[in-house]
Design an enzyme around this catalytic site. Sequence first.
Site, short mmCIF file in Angstrom:
data_model
loop_
_atom_site.label_atom_id
_atom_site.label_comp_id
_atom_site.label_asym_id
_atom_site.label_seq_id
_atom_site.Cartn_x
_atom_site.Cartn_y
_atom_site.Cartn_z
N GLY A 45 -57.23 18.75 20.33
CA GLY A 45 -56.99 18.18 19.01
C GLY A 45 -57.22 19.23 17.95
O GLY A 45 -57.99 20.17 18.15
N GLN A 50 -58.93 22.40 9.71
CA GLN A 50 -59.39 23.47 10.59
C GLN A 50 -58.53 24.73 10.48
O GLN A 50 -58.95 25.79 10.92
CB GLN A 50 -59.42 23.00 12.05
CG GLN A 50 -60.49 21.96 12.31
CD GLN A 50 -60.45 21.53 13.75
OE1 GLN A 50 -59.74 20.61 14.11
NE2 GLN A 50 -61.23 22.22 14.57
N CYS A 100 -65.69 21.79 19.74
CA CYS A 100 -64.80 21.87 18.58
C CYS A 100 -64.35 23.32 18.41
O CYS A 100 -65.16 24.24 18.53
CB CYS A 100 -65.53 21.40 17.33
SG CYS A 100 -64.57 21.46 15.82
N LEU A 101 -63.07 23.51 18.12
CA LEU A 101 -62.55 24.86 17.93
C LEU A 101 -63.18 25.54 16.71
O LEU A 101 -63.27 26.76 16.67
CB LEU A 101 -61.02 24.82 17.78
CG LEU A 101 -60.27 24.28 19.00
CD1 LEU A 101 -58.78 24.20 18.71
CD2 LEU A 101 -60.55 25.13 20.23
N HIS A 142 -62.89 12.21 16.46
CA HIS A 142 -63.35 13.56 16.16
C HIS A 142 -62.49 14.20 15.07
O HIS A 142 -63.01 14.78 14.10
CB HIS A 142 -63.30 14.39 17.45
CG HIS A 142 -63.73 15.81 17.30
ND1 HIS A 142 -64.92 16.28 17.79
CD2 HIS A 142 -63.11 16.88 16.72
CE1 HIS A 142 -65.02 17.58 17.52
NE2 HIS A 142 -63.93 17.96 16.88
N GLU A 143 -61.16 14.06 15.20
CA GLU A 143 -60.26 14.70 14.23
C GLU A 143 -60.27 13.97 12.88
O GLU A 143 -60.20 14.61 11.83
CB GLU A 143 -58.84 14.79 14.79
CG GLU A 143 -58.73 15.59 16.09
CD GLU A 143 -59.34 16.98 16.05
OE1 GLU A 143 -59.40 17.60 14.97
OE2 GLU A 143 -59.78 17.46 17.11
N HIS A 146 -62.96 15.25 10.84
CA HIS A 146 -62.60 16.48 10.12
C HIS A 146 -61.90 16.16 8.81
O HIS A 146 -62.15 16.81 7.79
CB HIS A 146 -61.67 17.37 10.97
CG HIS A 146 -62.39 18.22 11.96
ND1 HIS A 146 -63.36 19.14 11.61
CD2 HIS A 146 -62.27 18.30 13.31
CE1 HIS A 146 -63.80 19.75 12.70
NE2 HIS A 146 -63.16 19.25 13.74
#
Length: 183
Positions: A45, A50, A100-101, A142-143, A146
């Site tokens: 994701g 991000q 997480c990236l 999660h996204e 963000h």
Amino acid sequence: MILPIIGYGHPTLRKVAKPIDKDYPDLKGLVRNMYDTMYNADGVGLAAPQVDLPIRVVVIGFRPYDEKTDSYGEPTEEHTLVNPEIVEYGAEKDWFNEGCLSVPDIHEDVLRPTTVRVRYWDEDWQEHTDEATGLYARVVQHEVDHLDGKVFTDRLSNLRRTMLKRKLNDIASKKIRTKYKMK
């Protein structure tokens, strides 16, 4: 095109992202670049904040991993969520180890609902409402966090965040190495 991913401590990750409308310039190009960026980093994701864009766009994609070849196959499932809104959370919750990236090399157990109902538009401006379950529900939550200016470490206990403080400071200070491009 592979976009640089911003890391923990970058101010864009703490902004509440703004909705977009159907006139957003080259939305399909942005979405393709976000998928390319996510897959290049072996993610499932990616939210627009991000990649330093404070707008409400998310891409989610799942690819099978082959341990024998240490490689990923073609995507089996992709979801583009524009202006997503979680309209209902399921009652059942479960722990799952998240990463997480934007917070590389940190993986922690996070408690979240196992199902959600999410309303969104796709890149063709078709409205959808999905009953998300399993990993899809986890990644949606999660996204969307963000998009709301949150990262998964915000959901950890104060003690656990304190224990991770040095690693988080290293990420914020860009004292980390990743196989993907970070900004």
